[in-house]
Write a protein that holds these residues in place. Structure first.
Motif, PDB file in Angstrom:
ATOM      1  N   SER B  51      -1.234  -1.869   5.108  1.00  0.00           N
ATOM      2  CA  SER B  51      -1.382  -2.101   3.707  1.00  0.00           C
ATOM      3  C   SER B  51      -1.483  -0.941   2.827  1.00  0.00           C
ATOM      4  O   SER B  51      -2.142   0.080   3.210  1.00  0.00           O
ATOM      5  CB  SER B  51      -2.608  -2.954   3.475  1.00  0.00           C
ATOM      6  OG  SER B  51      -2.625  -4.129   4.148  1.00  0.00           O
ATOM      7  N   ARG B  52      -0.859  -0.939   1.648  1.00  0.00           N
ATOM      8  CA  ARG B  52      -1.008   0.035   0.701  1.00  0.00           C
ATOM      9  C   ARG B  52      -1.658  -0.694  -0.513  1.00  0.00           C
ATOM     10  O   ARG B  52      -1.214  -1.295  -1.020  1.00  0.00           O
ATOM     11  CB  ARG B  52       0.220   0.774   0.263  1.00  0.00           C
ATOM     12  CG  ARG B  52       0.044   1.855  -0.515  1.00  0.00           C
ATOM     13  CD  ARG B  52       1.073   2.297  -1.377  1.00  0.00           C
ATOM     14  NE  ARG B  52       1.577   1.277  -2.141  1.00  0.00           N
ATOM     15  CZ  ARG B  52       2.900   0.620  -2.209  1.00  0.00           C
ATOM     16  NH1 ARG B  52       3.797   1.069  -1.529  1.00  0.00           N
ATOM     17  NH2 ARG B  52       3.169  -0.294  -2.955  1.00  0.00           N
ATOM     18  N   ASN B  54      -4.361  -2.476  -0.775  1.00  0.00           N
ATOM     19  CA  ASN B  54      -4.790  -3.962  -0.196  1.00  0.00           C
ATOM     20  C   ASN B  54      -3.492  -4.927  -0.172  1.00  0.00           C
ATOM     21  O   ASN B  54      -3.717  -5.972  -0.311  1.00  0.00           O
ATOM     22  CB  ASN B  54      -5.823  -4.609  -1.306  1.00  0.00           C
ATOM     23  CG  ASN B  54      -7.189  -3.825  -0.607  1.00  0.00           C
ATOM     24  OD1 ASN B  54      -7.302  -4.045   0.589  1.00  0.00           O
ATOM     25  ND2 ASN B  54      -8.170  -3.787  -1.544  1.00  0.00           N
ATOM     26  N   MET B  56      -0.057  -5.963   1.766  1.00  0.00           N
ATOM     27  CA  MET B  56       0.586  -5.685   3.069  1.00  0.00           C
ATOM     28  C   MET B  56       1.863  -4.975   2.728  1.00  0.00           C
ATOM     29  O   MET B  56       2.728  -5.502   2.202  1.00  0.00           O
ATOM     30  CB  MET B  56       0.748  -6.781   3.763  1.00  0.00           C
ATOM     31  CG  MET B  56       1.401  -6.792   5.128  1.00  0.00           C
ATOM     32  SD  MET B  56       1.022  -8.083   6.364  1.00  0.00           S
ATOM     33  CE  MET B  56       1.790  -9.546   5.589  1.00  0.00           C
ATOM     34  N   VAL B  57       2.389  -3.848   3.564  1.00  0.00           N
ATOM     35  CA  VAL B  57       3.549  -3.364   3.450  1.00  0.00           C
ATOM     36  C   VAL B  57       4.501  -3.451   4.710  1.00  0.00           C
ATOM     37  O   VAL B  57       5.713  -3.498   4.665  1.00  0.00           O
ATOM     38  CB  VAL B  57       3.623  -1.818   2.932  1.00  0.00           C
ATOM     39  CG1 VAL B  57       3.197  -1.672   1.379  1.00  0.00           C
ATOM     40  CG2 VAL B  57       2.695  -1.054   3.792  1.00  0.00           C
ATOM     41  N   MET B  58       3.793  -3.334   5.703  1.00  0.00           N
ATOM     42  CA  MET B  58       4.485  -3.647   7.167  1.00  0.00           C
ATOM     43  C   MET B  58       3.421  -4.385   7.974  1.00  0.00           C
ATOM     44  O   MET B  58       2.344  -4.243   8.106  1.00  0.00           O
ATOM     45  CB  MET B  58       4.834  -2.131   7.565  1.00  0.00           C
ATOM     46  CG  MET B  58       5.386  -2.275   8.841  1.00  0.00           C
ATOM     47  SD  MET B  58       6.140  -0.582   9.185  1.00  0.00           S
ATOM     48  CE  MET B  58       4.895   0.656   9.432  1.00  0.00           C
TER      49      MET B  58
END
Lengths: 146, 103
Positions: B51-52, B54, B56-58
């Protein structure tokens, strides 16, 4: 409650619960594909088709020779809307190795994998709803230093 | 539990380059104890979430063919000061997470 305690709790919770694995994710673990003994079987499980067009927009980098226990693989996708990247090692007893689901435009992932024997590695990229694949030869050798 | 995740995140022209190592045995279930010939039960990380700030990116699914003490590197958009968090979950239900801010 003191503000400081609250803040601390909040942070602890953000770490503990904010990053918890949502239900949908758990349901998403492709266990059947991970159990597949053949590449085509894994592809069918994952995408419903084993017939995927090859593309040189996918860049794969591995060492010339690597230990079977640890081979670093670097993958760069040249597609703008990359949605997912899958890594399949044909020589492994269960070829399907890793699946990266991307929620933001991202192009580069890297990890270290086990490769049972020299052979070919397959990367499948899903971008803008389309599937693309690329094969990459890998060589496994005895390296004492590893 | 002791800390299992090491993360390094650095910004370079609007892209954050993240490198991380997770301490985990990643047992395939195929290895045997030499003396007794008994198989060591599988113990491996199945899911990793990145996460970036807070979000989720991946989301990553791993099988047993990931090396011991898994290494994970990737690039994601972002800038200095953003937070990058990584958490994992293994087949025995153990999990851990760690967070760093981008340098």
């Amino acid at each position: 409650m003191q503000r400081r305690t609250l803040l601390k709790l909040g942070l602890a919770q953000a770490i503990a619960t904010g990053m918890v694995f949502p239900k949908s994710v758990k349901a998403g673990y492709p266990s059947k594909a991970f159990r597949a003994k053949q590449t085509s079987e894994a592809l069918l499980e994952l995408y419903g088709s084993a017939d995927i067009a090859s593309s040189d927009k996918i860049e794969i980098e591995t060492p010339a020779v690597a230990s079977s226990e640890m081979m670093q693989v670097k993958i760069r996708s040249g597609f703008v809307k990359t949605e997912s990247i899958a890594v399949i090692v044909e020589s492994n007893p269960t070829p399907f190795t890793a699946y990266f689901r991307l929620y933001e435009p991202q192009a580069y992932v890297s990890t270290r994998i086990r490769v049972a024997d020299s052979g070919e590695l397959l990367v499948v990229v899903k971008a803008d709803g389309q599937l693309h694949t690329r094969r990459h030869p890998v060589r496994v050798g005895d390296i004492c230093a590893v | 539990m002791a800390k299992t995740i090491t993360i390094r995140a650095r910004e370079l022209n609007g892209q954050v380059r993240v490198k991380s190592i997770i301490r985990h045995p990643m047992e395939t279930g195929l290895r045997k104890v030499k003396k007794t010939g008994k198989k060591i039960p599988p113990h491996y990380i199945k899911e990793v979430i990145v996460s970036r700030n807070n979000r989720m990116v991946m989301e990553i699914f791993w099988g047993k063919s990931i090396s011991r003490n898994p290494y994970l590197a990737f690039e994601v958009s972002g800038s200095k000061g953003d937070s990058i968090a990584i958490s994992w979950l293994d087949n025995r239900g153990n999990s851990d997470s760690a967070m760093v801010s981008v340098r």
